[in-house]
Design a protein around this motif. Structure first.
Motif, PDB file in Angstrom:
ATOM      1  N   LEU A   3      24.952  52.368  41.798  1.00 15.55           N
ATOM      2  CA  LEU A   3      24.836  53.812  42.023  1.00 15.55           C
ATOM      3  C   LEU A   3      25.210  54.606  40.774  1.00 15.55           C
ATOM      4  O   LEU A   3      24.581  55.622  40.466  1.00 15.55           O
ATOM      5  N   GLU A   4      26.203  54.150  40.049  1.00 18.04           N
ATOM      6  CA  GLU A   4      26.599  54.815  38.804  1.00 18.04           C
ATOM      7  C   GLU A   4      25.460  54.748  37.784  1.00 18.04           C
ATOM      8  O   GLU A   4      25.146  55.728  37.117  1.00 18.04           O
ATOM      9  N   GLY A   5      24.821  53.594  37.685  1.00 16.44           N
ATOM     10  CA  GLY A   5      23.684  53.437  36.778  1.00 16.44           C
ATOM     11  C   GLY A   5      22.504  54.296  37.194  1.00 16.44           C
ATOM     12  O   GLY A   5      21.828  54.905  36.364  1.00 16.44           O
ATOM     13  N   ALA A   6      22.247  54.360  38.492  1.00 17.68           N
ATOM     14  CA  ALA A   6      21.150  55.190  39.003  1.00 17.68           C
ATOM     15  C   ALA A   6      21.414  56.661  38.704  1.00 17.68           C
ATOM     16  O   ALA A   6      20.512  57.399  38.304  1.00 17.68           O
ATOM     17  N   GLU A  44      20.189  61.512  35.507  1.00 15.45           N
ATOM     18  CA  GLU A  44      20.627  62.570  34.597  1.00 15.45           C
ATOM     19  C   GLU A  44      19.841  62.529  33.285  1.00 15.45           C
ATOM     20  O   GLU A  44      19.467  63.570  32.746  1.00 15.45           O
ATOM     21  N   MET A  45      19.577  61.322  32.778  1.00 15.37           N
ATOM     22  CA  MET A  45      18.772  61.183  31.559  1.00 15.37           C
ATOM     23  C   MET A  45      17.370  61.721  31.785  1.00 15.37           C
ATOM     24  O   MET A  45      16.806  62.412  30.929  1.00 15.37           O
ATOM     25  N   LEU A  46      16.808  61.419  32.944  1.00 20.42           N
ATOM     26  CA  LEU A  46      15.463  61.867  33.287  1.00 20.42           C
ATOM     27  C   LEU A  46      15.389  63.396  33.351  1.00 20.42           C
ATOM     28  O   LEU A  46      14.502  64.015  32.764  1.00 20.42           O
ATOM     29  N   ILE A  47      16.336  64.004  34.034  1.00 22.15           N
ATOM     30  CA  ILE A  47      16.353  65.460  34.170  1.00 22.15           C
ATOM     31  C   ILE A  47      16.548  66.125  32.814  1.00 22.15           C
ATOM     32  O   ILE A  47      15.862  67.098  32.475  1.00 22.15           O
ATOM     33  N   THR A  48      17.456  65.597  32.019  1.00 24.81           N
ATOM     34  CA  THR A  48      17.705  66.161  30.689  1.00 24.81           C
ATOM     35  C   THR A  48      16.465  66.043  29.817  1.00 24.81           C
ATOM     36  O   THR A  48      16.082  67.001  29.136  1.00 24.81           O
ATOM     37  N   ALA A  49      15.833  64.883  29.835  1.00 20.44           N
ATOM     38  CA  ALA A  49      14.627  64.687  29.027  1.00 20.44           C
ATOM     39  C   ALA A  49      13.525  65.648  29.460  1.00 20.44           C
ATOM     40  O   ALA A  49      12.824  66.224  28.622  1.00 20.44           O
ATOM     41  N   LYS A  94       8.862  58.554  28.478  1.00 18.28           N
ATOM     42  CA  LYS A  94       8.019  57.347  28.414  1.00 18.28           C
ATOM     43  C   LYS A  94       8.845  56.098  28.649  1.00 18.28           C
ATOM     44  O   LYS A  94       8.408  55.156  29.292  1.00 18.28           O
ATOM     45  N   MET A  95      10.061  56.095  28.098  1.00 15.10           N
ATOM     46  CA  MET A  95      10.943  54.937  28.217  1.00 15.10           C
ATOM     47  C   MET A  95      11.432  54.763  29.663  1.00 15.10           C
ATOM     48  O   MET A  95      11.584  53.637  30.137  1.00 15.10           O
ATOM     49  N   LEU A 119       3.812  57.958  36.338  1.00 10.87           N
ATOM     50  CA  LEU A 119       4.797  59.034  36.473  1.00 10.87           C
ATOM     51  C   LEU A 119       4.934  59.830  35.181  1.00 10.87           C
ATOM     52  O   LEU A 119       5.034  61.061  35.207  1.00 10.87           O
ATOM     53  N   PHE A 120       4.929  59.128  34.048  1.00 10.23           N
ATOM     54  CA  PHE A 120       5.012  59.843  32.773  1.00 10.23           C
ATOM     55  C   PHE A 120       3.859  60.831  32.636  1.00 10.23           C
ATOM     56  O   PHE A 120       4.072  61.969  32.205  1.00 10.23           O
TER      57      PHE A 120
END
Length: 72
Positions: free
Chosen positions: A20-23, A28-33, A43-44, A50-51
């Motif tokens: 869950l911590e990793g998810a 958060e990385m996705l939203i920030t990007a 892309k990563m 989805l990209f």
């Protein structure tokens, strides 16, 4: 629940809390990007399909001048 049990069976170090911590970190990385229009990170993190959807949304926002200095 069966999926979690299978993960634990396959990987003795697997824990639900770590998962869950990793998810959460990935989300958060996705939203920030997305907010920053960082297509390389998207892309990563995302499948090709989805990209493409995220890229279209960013492009549309750019065309409508809804993005200022990489933010929505």
């Amino acid at each position: 629940r069966k999926v979690l049990e299978e993960c634990q069976r396959l990987d003795a170090d697997f824990t639900v809390s770590d998962f869950l911590e990793g998810a959460k970190a990935a989300f958060e990385m996705l939203i920030t990007a997305y907010r920053e229009g960082d297509r390389e990170t998207l892309k990563m993190l995302l499948s090709k399909e989805l990209f493409e959807n995220f890229d279209k949304a960013i492009t549309a926002e750019e065309k409508e001048n809804k993005r200022t200095q990489g933010t929505v």
